[in-house]
Design a protein around this motif. Structure first.
Motif, PDB file in Angstrom:
ATOM      1  N   LYS A 167     -11.829   1.254  79.891  1.00  0.00           N
ATOM      2  CA  LYS A 167     -12.742   1.936  78.929  1.00  0.00           C
ATOM      3  C   LYS A 167     -13.619   2.202  78.959  1.00  0.00           C
ATOM      4  O   LYS A 167     -14.645   3.361  79.632  1.00  0.00           O
ATOM      5  CB  LYS A 167     -12.472   1.440  77.649  1.00  0.00           C
ATOM      6  CG  LYS A 167     -12.709   3.093  76.317  1.00  0.00           C
ATOM      7  CD  LYS A 167     -12.900   2.536  74.577  1.00  0.00           C
ATOM      8  CE  LYS A 167     -14.120   3.426  74.218  1.00  0.00           C
ATOM      9  NZ  LYS A 167     -13.403   2.893  72.251  1.00  0.00           N
ATOM     10  N   SER A 168     -14.607   1.165  78.825  1.00  0.00           N
ATOM     11  CA  SER A 168     -15.963   0.796  79.505  1.00  0.00           C
ATOM     12  C   SER A 168     -16.447   1.156  81.235  1.00  0.00           C
ATOM     13  O   SER A 168     -16.932   1.864  81.020  1.00  0.00           O
ATOM     14  CB  SER A 168     -16.292  -1.035  79.136  1.00  0.00           C
ATOM     15  OG  SER A 168     -15.996  -1.750  80.093  1.00  0.00           O
ATOM     16  N   THR A 169     -15.571   0.905  81.897  1.00  0.00           N
ATOM     17  CA  THR A 169     -15.419   1.908  83.118  1.00  0.00           C
ATOM     18  C   THR A 169     -15.168   3.113  83.111  1.00  0.00           C
ATOM     19  O   THR A 169     -16.565   3.373  83.885  1.00  0.00           O
ATOM     20  CB  THR A 169     -14.022   0.781  84.183  1.00  0.00           C
ATOM     21  OG1 THR A 169     -14.059  -0.675  83.892  1.00  0.00           O
ATOM     22  CG2 THR A 169     -14.590   1.787  85.485  1.00  0.00           C
ATOM     23  N   VAL A 170     -14.450   3.675  82.552  1.00  0.00           N
ATOM     24  CA  VAL A 170     -14.299   4.927  82.293  1.00  0.00           C
ATOM     25  C   VAL A 170     -15.821   5.475  81.481  1.00  0.00           C
ATOM     26  O   VAL A 170     -16.615   6.583  82.713  1.00  0.00           O
ATOM     27  CB  VAL A 170     -13.487   5.417  81.325  1.00  0.00           C
ATOM     28  CG1 VAL A 170     -13.416   6.984  81.477  1.00  0.00           C
ATOM     29  CG2 VAL A 170     -11.903   5.252  82.480  1.00  0.00           C
ATOM     30  N   GLY A 214      -0.711 -11.960  75.483  1.00  0.00           N
ATOM     31  CA  GLY A 214      -0.202 -10.875  76.994  1.00  0.00           C
ATOM     32  C   GLY A 214      -0.770 -10.019  76.258  1.00  0.00           C
ATOM     33  O   GLY A 214      -1.688  -8.984  76.584  1.00  0.00           O
ATOM     34  N   ILE A 215      -0.924  -9.905  74.696  1.00  0.00           N
ATOM     35  CA  ILE A 215      -1.413  -9.060  73.875  1.00  0.00           C
ATOM     36  C   ILE A 215      -3.223  -9.109  73.771  1.00  0.00           C
ATOM     37  O   ILE A 215      -3.860  -7.544  74.161  1.00  0.00           O
ATOM     38  CB  ILE A 215      -0.910  -8.699  72.300  1.00  0.00           C
ATOM     39  CG1 ILE A 215      -0.144  -8.368  72.098  1.00  0.00           C
ATOM     40  CG2 ILE A 215      -2.081  -8.162  72.293  1.00  0.00           C
ATOM     41  CD1 ILE A 215       1.277  -9.194  70.529  1.00  0.00           C
ATOM     42  N   THR A 262      -4.558  -5.557  75.623  1.00  0.00           N
ATOM     43  CA  THR A 262      -6.087  -5.251  74.988  1.00  0.00           C
ATOM     44  C   THR A 262      -7.738  -5.359  75.547  1.00  0.00           C
ATOM     45  O   THR A 262      -8.600  -4.867  75.402  1.00  0.00           O
ATOM     46  CB  THR A 262      -6.182  -5.756  73.590  1.00  0.00           C
ATOM     47  OG1 THR A 262      -5.379  -6.165  72.738  1.00  0.00           O
ATOM     48  CG2 THR A 262      -7.195  -5.991  73.338  1.00  0.00           C
ATOM     49  N   GLY A 263      -7.728  -6.705  76.655  1.00  0.00           N
ATOM     50  CA  GLY A 263      -8.879  -6.890  77.081  1.00  0.00           C
ATOM     51  C   GLY A 263      -9.274  -6.037  78.259  1.00  0.00           C
ATOM     52  O   GLY A 263     -10.102  -5.396  78.371  1.00  0.00           O
ATOM     53  N   ALA A 264      -7.885  -5.608  79.450  1.00  0.00           N
ATOM     54  CA  ALA A 264      -7.478  -4.518  80.007  1.00  0.00           C
ATOM     55  C   ALA A 264      -8.143  -3.268  79.410  1.00  0.00           C
ATOM     56  O   ALA A 264      -8.380  -2.842  80.366  1.00  0.00           O
ATOM     57  CB  ALA A 264      -6.389  -5.138  80.580  1.00  0.00           C
TER      58      ALA A 264
END
Length: 198
Positions: free
Chosen positions: A106-109, A94-95, A99-101
């Motif tokens: 962040k990379s999408t932004v 879950g963590i 973190t992946g999401a």
């Protein structure tokens, strides 16, 4: 600092000192029960023995309750540890997912911010409105090439710098320049603007 001390409880049955440990207490209780079994029911000795047996039984019961409480607390702790071990992988996954999401967001932004910067650069050099620039970007996406969208927008910016105006003119320039750039990329080098000038 207070001095340390030892607290001791002395146990006397029928005016006789008994060692205050569970083995001695059970031994004395068994002895009293055996003696009582040979006595006349209801006699003073019988009643006195019954009273002493009750006292010893209370001590043993208290000891057993203390052991039970300790065992229950230990079992509860053990169940919590087992649950933590059982769900550790799930919690870790879950963590990792969160973190992946967060990294994807962040990379999408960052990618969107870079794309938006390129659009603004195109708007500055070509005098197109924001809507026209977005429409130009959509048309540029349709060009059949391996060149990245941001590099094609860079070509549109260069077209504006060279004095090209109008969406169709800029689109034609981007398409033709991209073909030239791809064909001569080794000869002209990596800088898009300099390649176009050459």
């Amino acid at each position: 600092m207070p001095a340390s001390y030892t607290r001791r409880i002395n146990l006397y049955i029928n005016s006789k000192y008994i060692t205050n440990d569970l083995v001695s207490i059970r031994k004395e209780m068994s002895k009293l029960v055996n003696e009582q079994a040979r006595m006349t029911t209801g006699s003073k000795e019988y009643v006195r023995h019954a009273s002493e047996i009750k006292k010893l039984k209370r001590i043993i019961d208290q000891h057993n309750n203390d052991l039970s409480t300790t065992a229950n607390k230990w079992n509860a702790f053990q169940r919590m540890a087992d649950a933590a071990n059982r769900y550790f992988a799930v919690i870790t996954a879950g963590i990792a997912a969160i973190t992946g999401a967060a990294m994807v967001i962040k990379s999408t932004v960052e990618a969107y911010a870079e794309y938006d910067d390129k659009l603004v650069d195109v708007m500055k050099t070509t005098d197109l409105t924001k809507e026209e620039t977005i429409a130009l970007s959509k048309e540029i996406k349709k060009i059949d090439t391996r060149t990245a969208q941001k590099d094609l927008l860079e070509l549109a910016r260069v077209a504006g710098k060279l004095g090209m105006r109008g969406k169709e003119n800029i689109l034609g320039f981007v398409s033709a320049t991209d073909k030239i750039r791809v064909a001569l990329s080794e000869d002209l080098g990596g800088d898009t603007e300099e390649s176009v000038r050459q």
